[in-house]
Design a protein around this motif. Structure first.
Motif, mmCIF file in Angstrom:
data_model
loop_
_atom_site.group_PDB
_atom_site.id
_atom_site.type_symbol
_atom_site.label_atom_id
_atom_site.label_comp_id
_atom_site.label_asym_id
_atom_site.label_seq_id
_atom_site.Cartn_x
_atom_site.Cartn_y
_atom_site.Cartn_z
ATOM 1 N N ASP A 63 45.464 100.938 42.635
ATOM 2 C CA ASP A 63 46.552 101.091 41.669
ATOM 3 C C ASP A 63 47.704 100.147 41.999
ATOM 4 O O ASP A 63 48.332 99.576 41.100
ATOM 5 N N LEU A 64 47.954 99.966 43.281
ATOM 6 C CA LEU A 64 48.983 99.016 43.703
ATOM 7 C C LEU A 64 48.559 97.593 43.356
ATOM 8 O O LEU A 64 49.362 96.799 42.847
ATOM 9 N N GLY A 87 33.916 97.280 37.368
ATOM 10 C CA GLY A 87 34.834 97.610 36.286
ATOM 11 C C GLY A 87 36.262 97.213 36.619
ATOM 12 O O GLY A 87 36.983 96.657 35.774
ATOM 13 N N PHE A 88 36.667 97.485 37.847
ATOM 14 C CA PHE A 88 38.018 97.121 38.285
ATOM 15 C C PHE A 88 38.170 95.604 38.338
ATOM 16 O O PHE A 88 39.206 95.052 37.953
ATOM 17 N N LEU A 92 40.973 93.394 36.278
ATOM 18 C CA LEU A 92 41.917 92.458 36.887
ATOM 19 C C LEU A 92 41.754 91.050 36.328
ATOM 20 O O LEU A 92 42.741 90.380 35.997
ATOM 21 N N GLU A 93 40.517 90.593 36.205
ATOM 22 C CA GLU A 93 40.277 89.225 35.751
ATOM 23 C C GLU A 93 40.610 89.035 34.273
ATOM 24 O O GLU A 93 40.773 87.904 33.814
ATOM 25 N N PHE A 99 41.159 85.926 39.958
ATOM 26 C CA PHE A 99 39.740 85.887 40.318
ATOM 27 C C PHE A 99 39.523 86.806 41.506
ATOM 28 O O PHE A 99 40.308 86.817 42.455
ATOM 29 N N CYS A 100 38.436 87.580 41.442
ATOM 30 C CA CYS A 100 38.093 88.534 42.502
ATOM 31 C C CYS A 100 36.804 88.081 43.184
ATOM 32 O O CYS A 100 35.705 88.414 42.714
#
Length: 216
Positions: A63-64, A87-88, A92-93, A99-100
């Motif tokens: 969440d942060l 999913g997370f 974010l992307e 980019f993760c």
């Protein structure tokens, strides 16, 4: 270019020590309060985010992490070094400037080709950090005399590992030992059962070995 490493306390120190050798780089411990969708980041921290071109997040609270990414200027680029769940990752992307990577030591211009032209600071970063790229200088007896690190893993594991092998004979057994030894310095997480077939530390070892070019 200025880089900020954002952490909630546990990780980021080694990346900071490594990256600051090439670029102005600060490590910022993110102060916040609240939980879930009610997280509030310290205003002083939020103001600081305007000072940087590239961010690497090592915040373990998802969440942060989301609130941080949402607060960053879209002209800056964000590499999310700690995340869980596809999913997370997609969430974010979807911001467009994020980019993760599965591993910070797997990123290069090819993997990030959709971003490097739009974000020149990312291209500049990838010249020095990401997927390891190394020249190993040998003498006529195939003894390692010098290591030239062209691109280093952001955590610094590339140089910490290879410096131990100067003066040793270059052969298949040595490459195997390099791939195993880097796992000692690697900060990647453990294998996710039923999700990953190969542990991240094992993958980091393979990436390092693949990046080595012997030169006589």
């Amino acid at each position: 270019m200025k880089i900020a490493i954002l952490t909630d306390g546990a990780y980021g120190d080694r990346a900071h020590e490594t990256i600051k050798k090439k670029f102005p780089c600060d490590i910022i411990k993110v102060k916040y309060y609240g939980d879930f969708d009610e997280i509030v980041i310290d205003k002083e921290i939020l103001n600081k985010l305007n000072d940087y071109d590239l961010f690497i997040t090592y915040t373990l609270n998802p969440d942060l992490t989301y609130e941080i990414v949402k607060s960053i200027n879209r002209k800056s680029f964000v590499l999310v070094g700690a995340w869980k769940g596809e999913g997370f990752k997609k969430q974010l992307e979807s911001f467009g400037n994020v980019f993760c990577p599965n591993l910070m030591c797997e990123i290069d211009e090819e993997k990030l080709d959709k971003y490097v032209n739009k974000y020149p600071q990312l291209k500049e970063f990838l010249e020095y950090f990401g997927r390891p790229k190394i020249n190993v200088i040998l003498d006529n007896n195939k003894i390692i005399r010098k290591i030239e690190i062209l691109r280093e893993a952001p955590c610094g594991s590339t140089s910490k590992t290879l410096e131990e092998f100067i003066g040793k004979k270059f052969d298949d057994n040595l490459l195997l030992n390099i791939g195993l030894r880097v796992q000692h310095f690697c900060r990647a997480g453990k294998i996710r059962i039923f999700v990953e077939k190969e542990g991240k530390k094992t993958k980091a070892g393979k990436l390092l070995v693949e990046g080595i070019t012997p030169l006589i």
